[in-house]
Motif scaffolding. Structure first.
Motif, PDB file in Angstrom:
ATOM      1  N   ASP A  70       7.092   7.929  -6.302  1.00 41.30           N
ATOM      2  CA  ASP A  70       6.241   8.445  -7.488  1.00 41.30           C
ATOM      3  C   ASP A  70       4.969   7.797  -7.876  1.00 41.30           C
ATOM      4  OD1 ASP A  70       8.495   6.809  -8.290  1.00 41.30           O
ATOM      5  OD2 ASP A  70       8.136   7.380 -10.235  1.00 41.30           O
ATOM      6  N   HIS A  71       4.879   6.459  -7.300  1.00 38.94           N
ATOM      7  CA  HIS A  71       3.718   5.688  -7.385  1.00 38.94           C
ATOM      8  C   HIS A  71       2.620   5.439  -6.297  1.00 38.94           C
ATOM      9  CE1 HIS A  71       5.396   4.538 -11.302  1.00 38.94           C
ATOM     10  NE2 HIS A  71       6.617   4.835 -10.816  1.00 38.94           N
ATOM     11  N   VAL A  72       3.146   5.779  -5.197  1.00 43.79           N
ATOM     12  CA  VAL A  72       2.200   5.840  -3.967  1.00 43.79           C
ATOM     13  C   VAL A  72       2.086   7.297  -3.254  1.00 43.79           C
ATOM     14  CG1 VAL A  72       2.991   3.349  -3.941  1.00 43.79           C
ATOM     15  CG2 VAL A  72       4.121   5.074  -2.358  1.00 43.79           C
ATOM     16  N   ALA A  73       2.700   8.221  -3.570  1.00 41.77           N
ATOM     17  CA  ALA A  73       2.803   9.381  -2.833  1.00 41.77           C
ATOM     18  C   ALA A  73       1.415   9.730  -2.310  1.00 41.77           C
ATOM     19  CB  ALA A  73       3.612  10.439  -3.490  1.00 41.77           C
ATOM     20  N   GLU A  74       0.437   9.807  -3.118  1.00 43.26           N
ATOM     21  CA  GLU A  74      -0.896  10.419  -2.742  1.00 43.26           C
ATOM     22  C   GLU A  74      -1.988   9.152  -2.488  1.00 43.26           C
ATOM     23  OE1 GLU A  74      -3.085  13.013  -5.673  1.00 43.26           O
ATOM     24  OE2 GLU A  74      -1.375  14.284  -4.713  1.00 43.26           O
ATOM     25  N   LEU A  75      -1.402   8.212  -1.966  1.00 43.88           N
ATOM     26  CA  LEU A  75      -2.287   7.103  -1.462  1.00 43.88           C
ATOM     27  C   LEU A  75      -3.213   7.538  -0.326  1.00 43.88           C
ATOM     28  CD1 LEU A  75      -0.618   3.443  -1.137  1.00 43.88           C
ATOM     29  CD2 LEU A  75      -2.785   4.086  -2.477  1.00 43.88           C
ATOM     30  N   ASN A  76      -2.366   8.454   0.689  1.00 42.59           N
ATOM     31  CA  ASN A  76      -3.058   8.601   1.841  1.00 42.59           C
ATOM     32  C   ASN A  76      -4.303   9.743   1.689  1.00 42.59           C
ATOM     33  OD1 ASN A  76      -3.349   8.725   4.733  1.00 42.59           O
ATOM     34  ND2 ASN A  76      -2.909  11.004   4.531  1.00 42.59           N
ATOM     35  N   HIS A 106       7.219  -2.910   1.898  1.00 42.20           N
ATOM     36  CA  HIS A 106       7.914  -1.677   1.858  1.00 42.20           C
ATOM     37  C   HIS A 106       6.892  -0.587   2.471  1.00 42.20           C
ATOM     38  CE1 HIS A 106      12.083  -2.245   0.488  1.00 42.20           C
ATOM     39  NE2 HIS A 106      11.252  -3.032  -0.290  1.00 42.20           N
ATOM     40  N   LEU A 107       5.714  -0.771   1.897  1.00 39.79           N
ATOM     41  CA  LEU A 107       4.441   0.092   2.158  1.00 39.79           C
ATOM     42  C   LEU A 107       4.165   0.007   3.506  1.00 39.79           C
ATOM     43  CD1 LEU A 107       1.896  -0.279  -0.677  1.00 39.79           C
ATOM     44  CD2 LEU A 107       3.236   1.749  -0.256  1.00 39.79           C
ATOM     45  N   ALA A 108       4.257  -1.048   4.205  1.00 40.21           N
ATOM     46  CA  ALA A 108       3.927  -1.155   5.835  1.00 40.21           C
ATOM     47  C   ALA A 108       4.883  -0.338   6.453  1.00 40.21           C
ATOM     48  CB  ALA A 108       3.733  -2.549   6.032  1.00 40.21           C
ATOM     49  N   ARG A 109       6.161  -0.140   6.150  1.00 43.06           N
ATOM     50  CA  ARG A 109       6.879   0.452   6.947  1.00 43.06           C
ATOM     51  C   ARG A 109       6.879   2.230   6.557  1.00 43.06           C
ATOM     52  NH1 ARG A 109      13.052  -0.956   4.963  1.00 43.06           N
ATOM     53  NH2 ARG A 109      12.425   0.588   3.377  1.00 43.06           N
ATOM     54  N   GLU A 110       6.456   2.468   5.497  1.00 41.63           N
ATOM     55  CA  GLU A 110       6.317   3.979   5.268  1.00 41.63           C
ATOM     56  C   GLU A 110       4.833   4.319   5.299  1.00 41.63           C
ATOM     57  OE1 GLU A 110       8.566   4.337   1.887  1.00 41.63           O
ATOM     58  OE2 GLU A 110      10.313   3.277   3.004  1.00 41.63           O
ATOM     59  N   ASN A 111       3.819   3.561   4.861  1.00 48.04           N
ATOM     60  CA  ASN A 111       2.519   3.963   4.834  1.00 48.04           C
ATOM     61  C   ASN A 111       1.672   3.054   5.676  1.00 48.04           C
ATOM     62  OD1 ASN A 111       2.192   6.013   2.268  1.00 48.04           O
ATOM     63  ND2 ASN A 111       3.685   4.567   1.818  1.00 48.04           N
ATOM     64  N   GLY A 112       2.189   2.642   6.837  1.00 44.21           N
ATOM     65  CA  GLY A 112       1.493   1.774   7.729  1.00 44.21           C
ATOM     66  C   GLY A 112      -0.137   2.014   8.198  1.00 44.21           C
ATOM     67  N   HIS A 113      -0.129   3.530   8.158  1.00 45.88           N
ATOM     68  CA  HIS A 113      -1.585   4.098   8.672  1.00 45.88           C
ATOM     69  C   HIS A 113      -2.618   3.835   7.508  1.00 45.88           C
ATOM     70  CE1 HIS A 113      -4.611   6.157  10.391  1.00 45.88           C
ATOM     71  NE2 HIS A 113      -4.859   7.058   9.296  1.00 45.88           N
ATOM     72  N   VAL A 114      -2.180   4.161   6.296  1.00 45.96           N
ATOM     73  CA  VAL A 114      -3.243   4.074   5.226  1.00 45.96           C
ATOM     74  C   VAL A 114      -3.419   2.754   5.018  1.00 45.96           C
ATOM     75  CG1 VAL A 114      -1.572   4.458   3.491  1.00 45.96           C
ATOM     76  CG2 VAL A 114      -3.964   5.030   2.968  1.00 45.96           C
ATOM     77  N   LEU A 115      -2.489   2.016   5.024  1.00 43.70           N
ATOM     78  CA  LEU A 115      -2.582   0.283   4.693  1.00 43.70           C
ATOM     79  C   LEU A 115      -3.871  -0.213   5.962  1.00 43.70           C
ATOM     80  CD1 LEU A 115       0.627  -1.399   4.054  1.00 43.70           C
ATOM     81  CD2 LEU A 115      -1.376  -0.646   2.381  1.00 43.70           C
ATOM     82  N   GLN A 116      -3.448   0.223   6.899  1.00 39.37           N
ATOM     83  CA  GLN A 116      -4.292  -0.367   7.967  1.00 39.37           C
ATOM     84  C   GLN A 116      -5.724  -0.096   8.072  1.00 39.37           C
ATOM     85  OE1 GLN A 116      -1.877  -0.196  11.360  1.00 39.37           O
ATOM     86  NE2 GLN A 116      -0.150  -1.207  10.567  1.00 39.37           N
ATOM     87  N   THR A 117      -5.737   1.150   7.792  1.00 40.19           N
ATOM     88  CA  THR A 117      -6.938   1.963   8.078  1.00 40.19           C
ATOM     89  C   THR A 117      -8.040   1.914   7.054  1.00 40.19           C
ATOM     90  OG1 THR A 117      -5.812   3.449   9.249  1.00 40.19           O
ATOM     91  CG2 THR A 117      -8.088   4.239   8.823  1.00 40.19           C
ATOM     92  N   TYR A 118      -7.351   1.981   5.683  1.00 36.79           N
ATOM     93  CA  TYR A 118      -8.505   2.398   4.406  1.00 36.79           C
ATOM     94  C   TYR A 118      -8.448   1.333   3.335  1.00 36.79           C
ATOM     95  CZ  TYR A 118      -8.421   6.975   6.504  1.00 36.79           C
ATOM     96  OH  TYR A 118      -8.817   7.912   7.238  1.00 36.79           O
ATOM     97  N   LEU A 119      -7.127   0.469   3.635  1.00 36.01           N
ATOM     98  CA  LEU A 119      -7.136  -0.650   2.435  1.00 36.01           C
ATOM     99  C   LEU A 119      -7.207  -2.041   2.867  1.00 36.01           C
ATOM    100  CD1 LEU A 119      -4.133   1.011   0.850  1.00 36.01           C
ATOM    101  CD2 LEU A 119      -6.443   1.132  -0.193  1.00 36.01           C
ATOM    102  N   LYS A 120      -7.811  -2.755   1.916  1.00 39.98           N
ATOM    103  CA  LYS A 120      -7.810  -4.304   2.299  1.00 39.98           C
ATOM    104  C   LYS A 120      -6.975  -4.976   1.232  1.00 39.98           C
ATOM    105  CE  LYS A 120     -11.764  -5.948   0.968  1.00 39.98           C
ATOM    106  NZ  LYS A 120     -13.121  -5.870   0.824  1.00 39.98           N
ATOM    107  N   GLN A 121      -5.927  -5.521   1.780  1.00 39.97           N
ATOM    108  CA  GLN A 121      -4.687  -6.124   0.800  1.00 39.97           C
ATOM    109  C   GLN A 121      -5.063  -7.610   0.628  1.00 39.97           C
ATOM    110  OE1 GLN A 121      -0.763  -5.461   2.489  1.00 39.97           O
ATOM    111  NE2 GLN A 121      -1.794  -4.595   4.371  1.00 39.97           N
ATOM    112  N   TYR A 122      -4.796  -7.703  -0.808  1.00 38.78           N
ATOM    113  CA  TYR A 122      -4.812  -9.152  -1.343  1.00 38.78           C
ATOM    114  C   TYR A 122      -3.263  -8.988  -1.481  1.00 38.78           C
ATOM    115  CZ  TYR A 122      -4.807 -12.485  -5.176  1.00 38.78           C
ATOM    116  OH  TYR A 122      -4.458 -13.340  -5.857  1.00 38.78           O
ATOM    117  N   LEU A 123      -2.740 -10.227  -0.959  1.00 44.15           N
ATOM    118  CA  LEU A 123      -1.451 -10.425  -0.894  1.00 44.15           C
ATOM    119  C   LEU A 123      -1.152 -11.692  -1.595  1.00 44.15           C
ATOM    120  CD1 LEU A 123      -0.023  -9.089   2.141  1.00 44.15           C
ATOM    121  CD2 LEU A 123       0.116  -8.138  -0.038  1.00 44.15           C
TER     122      LEU A 123
END
Ligand code: ZN
Ligand code: ZN
Length: 320
Positions: free
Chosen positions: A87-93, A124-141
């Motif tokens: 309910d906090h990430v469902a529309e990221l893509n 957790h996101l890398a497991r379920e939203n790997g594509h959007v993470l790698q393609t569109y987002l620049k992670q600050y971890l």
């Protein structure tokens, strides 16, 4: 400079339940609020920065309806996630793809959008939203797993005069190690936004066990409570009405009143409302926003708590 906080989001995990006939589920208006936009305007009223907190279902429509993000003013300078629950990430893509396409259409640079989240949530996101993470987002971890009631490093924003500081909170169904080992891994953050003369605290999602908010036991917890205290605006997770007799994944309004007694906010907005856990026939079950605001205001007054309390509507904009 002006800083505005817009309330977004329609999806909550317990809202508009399939087959439910309570007043809240039957009402046509969209009313859950699990996201907010921090929108900064320059002295000419132009939108110069947009930081989005959480991206559950409905958020893209909320941004499209914002008077400050129309057409060429549409921008997304960063995303901060409280945690990885759907309910906090469902529309990221949808958000990232449409933002990328809009930039491209307008001949603008299509850089990846900075993303802040805790390292557990990123895993957790890398497991379920790997594509959007790698393609569109620049992670600050930040690579940390500090316990609840710890102030974390402020977000590396490219925005003068604004500080956004995460604070570790517990939200036990999100505090899972991503390797399914059932170990606790603190994945969830609240955020404190500080501008020149104003402060807002975004306190969601939290479970009903965040007693450090009421009784800080360590120096770190005292500092975290001080940072969250005396806010001009507190936006707080309130999923049901009665204080639970056992541990719950979200706080009740009775929990929230206890937090507010310590934190002393000047204005409180209740989000993540549902009332379903209260059960049919009990106060809170199926309440609309108007019913929540009326009952909460009466209880607030009776308890002698500071400031005003209300359930906001989607699209509501508060100036900081
Ligand atoms: Zn959650
Ligand atoms: Zn949630």
């Amino acid at each position: 400079m002006r800083h505005l906080l817009q309330i977004n989001g329609l999806d909550g995990p317990l809202l508009n339940q399939f087959g439910c006939e309570c007043n809240r589920c039957r009402a046509p208006e969209r009313r859950a609020n699990t996201s907010a936009s921090l929108i900064t305007l320059d002295d000419q009223g132009q939108t110069v920065h947009h930081l989005l907190f959480d991206a559950g279902l409905g958020v893209v429509d909320n941004l499209n309806n914002s008077p400050y993000l129309q057409g060429p003013a549409a921008r997304l300078d960063g995303i901060a996630l409280t945690h990885w629950h759907p309910d906090h990430v469902a529309e990221l893509n949808r958000l990232c793809v449409s933002h990328y396409n809009n930039r491209k259409r307008r001949g603008r640079e299509t850089e990846r959008v900075p993303l802040y989240c805790r390292s557990g949530t990123a895993a957790h996101l890398a497991r379920e939203n790997g594509h959007v993470l790698q393609t569109y987002l620049k992670q600050y971890l930040p690579h940390e797993c500090e316990p609840p009631g710890t102030i974390l490093s402020p977000l590396p924003l490219n925005l003068a005069g604004v500080t956004v500081t995460p604070v570790s909170v517990s939200h036990y169904t999100a505090d899972l190690a991503p390797d399914n080992s059932l170990e606790t891994s603190y994945c969830c953050a609240s955020f404190v936004i500080e501008v020149a003369n104003s402060k807002a605290a975004l306190l969601w999602d939290i479970d009903s066990e965040n007693e450090w908010l009421v009784r800080p036991r360590t120096a770190a917890q005292e500092q975290a409570v001080a940072l969250l205290s005396d806010a001009d605006l507190l936006i707080v997770d309130t999923t049901f009405w009665r204080r639970p007799t056992r541990k719950k994944t979200h706080p009740s309004f009775e929990n929230v009143m206890r937090y507010a007694r310590t934190l002393q906010p000047r204005r409180t907005l209740l989000v993540h409302l549902s009332g379903h856990p209260d059960g049919p026939g009990n106060p809170g079950f199926g309440w609309t926003n108007a019913e929540w605001t009326q009952a909460a205001s009466a209880a607030w007054l009776e308890a002698g708590l500071s400031g005003a309390v209300a359930a906001p509507s989607v699209g509501e904009i508060v100036e900081l």
